[in-house]
Design a protein around this motif. Structure first.
Motif, PDB file in Angstrom:
ATOM      1  N   ALA A 157      -9.974  11.178  37.662  1.00 36.37           N
ATOM      2  CA  ALA A 157     -10.224  10.587  38.977  1.00 36.37           C
ATOM      3  C   ALA A 157     -10.119  11.631  40.082  1.00 36.37           C
ATOM      4  CB  ALA A 157      -9.239   9.445  39.219  1.00 36.37           C
ATOM      5  N   CYS A 158      -9.145  12.548  39.965  1.00 37.62           N
ATOM      6  CA  CYS A 158      -8.964  13.568  40.999  1.00 37.62           C
ATOM      7  C   CYS A 158     -10.158  14.511  41.061  1.00 37.62           C
ATOM      8  CB  CYS A 158      -7.687  14.353  40.744  1.00 37.62           C
ATOM      9  SG  CYS A 158      -6.167  13.396  40.939  1.00 37.62           S
ATOM     10  N   ILE A 159     -10.646  14.976  39.915  1.00 38.47           N
ATOM     11  CA  ILE A 159     -11.784  15.895  39.897  1.00 38.47           C
ATOM     12  C   ILE A 159     -13.029  15.206  40.457  1.00 38.47           C
ATOM     13  CG2 ILE A 159     -13.320  17.229  38.412  1.00 38.47           C
ATOM     14  CD1 ILE A 159     -10.623  18.516  38.764  1.00 38.47           C
ATOM     15  N   GLN A 160     -13.237  13.964  40.063  1.00 43.10           N
ATOM     16  CA  GLN A 160     -14.406  13.242  40.554  1.00 43.10           C
ATOM     17  C   GLN A 160     -14.329  13.026  42.058  1.00 43.10           C
ATOM     18  OE1 GLN A 160     -14.706   9.682  38.207  1.00 43.10           O
ATOM     19  NE2 GLN A 160     -15.167  10.786  36.311  1.00 43.10           N
ATOM     20  N   THR A 161     -13.116  12.786  42.593  1.00 43.63           N
ATOM     21  CA  THR A 161     -12.970  12.535  44.025  1.00 43.63           C
ATOM     22  C   THR A 161     -13.058  13.820  44.833  1.00 43.63           C
ATOM     23  OG1 THR A 161     -11.583  10.593  43.588  1.00 43.63           O
ATOM     24  CG2 THR A 161     -11.460  11.562  45.786  1.00 43.63           C
ATOM     25  N   LEU A 162     -12.338  14.856  44.400  1.00 47.27           N
ATOM     26  CA  LEU A 162     -12.234  16.072  45.196  1.00 47.27           C
ATOM     27  C   LEU A 162     -13.412  17.013  45.002  1.00 47.27           C
ATOM     28  CD1 LEU A 162      -8.442  16.831  44.643  1.00 47.27           C
ATOM     29  CD2 LEU A 162      -9.502  15.726  46.616  1.00 47.27           C
ATOM     30  N   ARG A 163     -13.981  17.082  43.806  1.00 46.46           N
ATOM     31  CA  ARG A 163     -15.059  18.035  43.519  1.00 46.46           C
ATOM     32  C   ARG A 163     -16.416  17.370  43.330  1.00 46.46           C
ATOM     33  NH1 ARG A 163     -12.914  23.111  42.243  1.00 46.46           N
ATOM     34  NH2 ARG A 163     -10.975  23.269  43.438  1.00 46.46           N
ATOM     35  N   ASN A 164     -16.456  16.048  43.378  1.00 46.04           N
ATOM     36  CA  ASN A 164     -17.712  15.306  43.229  1.00 46.04           C
ATOM     37  C   ASN A 164     -18.421  15.666  41.922  1.00 46.04           C
ATOM     38  OD1 ASN A 164     -19.625  13.411  44.037  1.00 46.04           O
ATOM     39  ND2 ASN A 164     -20.880  14.929  45.103  1.00 46.04           N
ATOM     40  N   THR A 165     -17.632  15.787  40.868  1.00 47.81           N
ATOM     41  CA  THR A 165     -18.153  16.116  39.540  1.00 47.81           C
ATOM     42  C   THR A 165     -17.675  15.061  38.550  1.00 47.81           C
ATOM     43  OG1 THR A 165     -18.110  18.485  40.010  1.00 47.81           O
ATOM     44  CG2 THR A 165     -18.207  17.841  37.703  1.00 47.81           C
ATOM     45  N   ARG A 166     -18.609  14.537  37.780  1.00 44.36           N
ATOM     46  CA  ARG A 166     -18.212  13.550  36.783  1.00 44.36           C
ATOM     47  C   ARG A 166     -17.569  14.268  35.607  1.00 44.36           C
ATOM     48  NH1 ARG A 166     -19.226  11.268  32.134  1.00 44.36           N
ATOM     49  NH2 ARG A 166     -20.851  12.786  31.619  1.00 44.36           N
ATOM     50  N   ILE A 167     -16.370  13.866  35.269  1.00 40.41           N
ATOM     51  CA  ILE A 167     -15.644  14.487  34.159  1.00 40.41           C
ATOM     52  C   ILE A 167     -15.166  13.399  33.216  1.00 40.41           C
ATOM     53  CG2 ILE A 167     -13.542  14.547  35.553  1.00 40.41           C
ATOM     54  CD1 ILE A 167     -12.632  16.945  33.870  1.00 40.41           C
ATOM     55  N   SER A 168     -15.351  13.638  31.962  1.00 42.01           N
ATOM     56  CA  SER A 168     -14.923  12.697  30.928  1.00 42.01           C
ATOM     57  C   SER A 168     -13.955  13.406  29.987  1.00 42.01           C
ATOM     58  CB  SER A 168     -16.141  12.185  30.147  1.00 42.01           C
ATOM     59  OG  SER A 168     -15.739  11.394  29.040  1.00 42.01           O
ATOM     60  N   ILE A 169     -12.772  12.838  29.837  1.00 44.84           N
ATOM     61  CA  ILE A 169     -11.751  13.410  28.956  1.00 44.84           C
ATOM     62  C   ILE A 169     -11.472  12.395  27.848  1.00 44.84           C
ATOM     63  CG2 ILE A 169      -9.427  14.345  28.769  1.00 44.84           C
ATOM     64  CD1 ILE A 169      -9.533  15.070  31.690  1.00 44.84           C
ATOM     65  N   LYS A 170     -11.891  12.721  26.638  1.00 50.77           N
ATOM     66  CA  LYS A 170     -11.664  11.857  25.484  1.00 50.77           C
ATOM     67  C   LYS A 170     -10.468  12.374  24.694  1.00 50.77           C
ATOM     68  CE  LYS A 170     -16.560  10.636  25.103  1.00 50.77           C
ATOM     69  NZ  LYS A 170     -17.754  10.605  24.217  1.00 50.77           N
ATOM     70  N   ILE A 171      -9.623  11.462  24.262  1.00 55.16           N
ATOM     71  CA  ILE A 171      -8.384  11.834  23.574  1.00 55.16           C
ATOM     72  C   ILE A 171      -8.351  11.161  22.204  1.00 55.16           C
ATOM     73  CG2 ILE A 171      -5.869  11.731  23.648  1.00 55.16           C
ATOM     74  CD1 ILE A 171      -6.063  11.705  26.682  1.00 55.16           C
ATOM     75  N   GLU A 172      -8.101  11.966  21.181  1.00 55.96           N
ATOM     76  CA  GLU A 172      -7.923  11.461  19.824  1.00 55.96           C
ATOM     77  C   GLU A 172      -6.529  11.845  19.338  1.00 55.96           C
ATOM     78  OE1 GLU A 172     -10.926  12.606  17.085  1.00 55.96           O
ATOM     79  OE2 GLU A 172     -12.579  12.295  18.501  1.00 55.96           O
ATOM     80  N   GLY A 173      -5.777  10.861  18.913  1.00 55.68           N
ATOM     81  CA  GLY A 173      -4.428  11.138  18.430  1.00 55.68           C
ATOM     82  C   GLY A 173      -3.383  10.772  19.473  1.00 55.68           C
ATOM     83  N   ASP A 174      -2.132  10.833  19.059  1.00 54.04           N
ATOM     84  CA  ASP A 174      -1.005  10.464  19.915  1.00 54.04           C
ATOM     85  C   ASP A 174      -0.464  11.712  20.602  1.00 54.04           C
ATOM     86  OD1 ASP A 174       1.092   9.234  21.143  1.00 54.04           O
ATOM     87  OD2 ASP A 174       2.366   9.171  19.348  1.00 54.04           O
ATOM     88  N   LEU A 175      -0.516  11.717  21.952  1.00 54.23           N
ATOM     89  CA  LEU A 175       0.000  12.839  22.718  1.00 54.23           C
ATOM     90  C   LEU A 175       1.426  12.617  23.202  1.00 54.23           C
ATOM     91  CD1 LEU A 175      -3.119  13.652  24.944  1.00 54.23           C
ATOM     92  CD2 LEU A 175      -2.464  14.668  22.753  1.00 54.23           C
ATOM     93  N   ALA A 176       1.960  11.413  22.982  1.00 55.94           N
ATOM     94  CA  ALA A 176       3.296  11.102  23.496  1.00 55.94           C
ATOM     95  C   ALA A 176       4.390  11.874  22.778  1.00 55.94           C
ATOM     96  CB  ALA A 176       3.566   9.599  23.380  1.00 55.94           C
ATOM     97  N   SER A 177       4.100  12.362  21.562  1.00 54.88           N
ATOM     98  CA  SER A 177       5.126  13.061  20.785  1.00 54.88           C
ATOM     99  C   SER A 177       5.262  14.536  21.155  1.00 54.88           C
ATOM    100  CB  SER A 177       4.810  12.950  19.294  1.00 54.88           C
ATOM    101  OG  SER A 177       3.538  13.525  19.005  1.00 54.88           O
ATOM    102  N   LEU A 178       4.404  15.034  22.038  1.00 59.53           N
ATOM    103  CA  LEU A 178       4.473  16.450  22.414  1.00 59.53           C
ATOM    104  C   LEU A 178       5.710  16.720  23.263  1.00 59.53           C
ATOM    105  CD1 LEU A 178       0.752  17.161  23.393  1.00 59.53           C
ATOM    106  CD2 LEU A 178       1.919  17.831  21.292  1.00 59.53           C
TER     107      LEU A 178
END
Length: 335
Positions: free
Chosen positions: A215-236
């Motif tokens: 949301a920040c990149i799209q708002t501040l830089r006017n660039t559509r960015i998609s971040i896809k996540i596979e797996g559990d990141l909570a254990s890091l």
């Protein structure tokens, strides 16, 4: 006595005995074995030991000539052989000493470079930690001080707009426009503060922080960015999660600043033993000079802290599609 010394000693003894047997057939040519053995000794042990080995070699040569003195006279060979032996010792022994000096210097340089690299890594880690602390402080200042002031301005402007609108005052429209602009600026300040200080990373986790990064990149830089996540990141671990977030954030900001793409696609895949971050965009490739910029170097330092690497790329050149590999079985140089 090691194996090398034992073999050299056996060769010397064997030659000393065989020389007396072979001399009647090969004459003074048999003494070339002394040259070979003396050269080998000078190469193995250096010039000083070679000069010491020269004494028994000359003694052996003298005994051979004395033993066969009644049948052969080799005065010229005695002088030439002695000069050849001395020359071989000095040449081979000096080269060996020079080689050892070069090896010792190389080892010293390697140790010095390793120490300097370790010091540089510590300094880099401290700089990154201090930069992170400063980012957090600036983010909190923006959110708590300027953000709060903009909230107050927005409330006053809203109240003024409503009052002027109720009184049918012509100034209601500019007041409403002021309210809208104050809301937009406040939202941008809040987004910028969250880029500097990702609150969700501490309270909710990396997944939510990456969602907000979109949301920040799209708002501040006017660039559509998609971040896809596979797996559990909570254990890091928190420190590793923060570095991964910064890698994604700084990569996205570097691309939007230098390449001005319309779309950025980013994918994080968390396996049991590694994290892969794939990045692609529809802008032009990053130039080699940009790949060596401070922003790019900071990303590489963060990868180094995680024992990660940039996979599938030529050195000093970033393309429009690349990915990072970060192992999880080790903590890298620092966590």
């Amino acid at each position: 006595m090691n194996k090398q010394q034992l073999l050299f000693g056996l060769a010397c003894v064997t030659y000393a005995v065989a020389a007396f047997v072979l001399f009647p057939r090969f004459n003074s040519n048999v003494l070339f074995g002394s040259v070979v053995l003396l050269a080998a000794g000078s190469w193995l042990y250096g010039r000083t030991i070679g000069l010491l080995l020269l004494l028994p070699t000359l003694t052996h040569q003298f005994l051979i000539y004395q033993h066969f003195a009644n049948s052969y006279v080799y005065y010229t060979d005695r002088i030439a052989g002695t000069a050849l032996l001395v020359t071989v010792v000095f040449i081979v022994g000096t080269q060996r000493n020079n080689l050892r000096a070069i090896q010792e210097t190389t080892n010293w340089l390697d140790e010095t470079v390793a120490k300097r690299n370790a010091t540089l890594e510590k300094m880099t880690r401290r700089l990154i930690q201090r930069a992170e602390a400063r980012r957090t402080a600036h983010g909190r200042d923006l959110h708590d001080s300027i953000g709060q002031q903009l909230t107050g301005i927005q409330l006053y402007a809203t109240s003024l707009s409503e009052q002027l609108n109720a009184d049918h005052n012509p100034g209601a429209a500019p007041a409403h426009s002021l309210t809208t602009r104050a809301r937009t600026v406040h939202n941008n300040i809040r987004q910028t503060a969250r880029l500097l200080f990702p609150v969700q990373l501490e309270t909710i986790g990396l997944h939510s922080a990456l969602d907000e990064l979109e949301a920040c990149i799209q708002t501040l830089r006017n660039t559509r960015i998609s971040i896809k996540i596979e797996g559990d990141l909570a254990s890091l671990p928190p420190n590793k999660a923060l570095q991964i977030y910064r890698i994604c954030q700084e990569t996205a900001l570097l691309i939007t600043q230098e390449c001005v793409p319309q779309t950025i696609d980013m994918a994080l895949k968390h396996d049991s033993d590694r994290i892969d971050i794939q990045v692609a965009h529809d802008g032009p490739p990053l130039a080699g000079a940009i790949g060596d910029s401070l922003e790019a170097q900071l990303i590489k330092y963060r990868l180094n802290m995680l024992a990660g690497h940039i996979a599938g790329l030529p050195s000093q050149h970033w393309r429009s599609a690349f990915h990072f590999g970060i192992p999880l079985e080790t903590e890298g140089h620092a966590t």
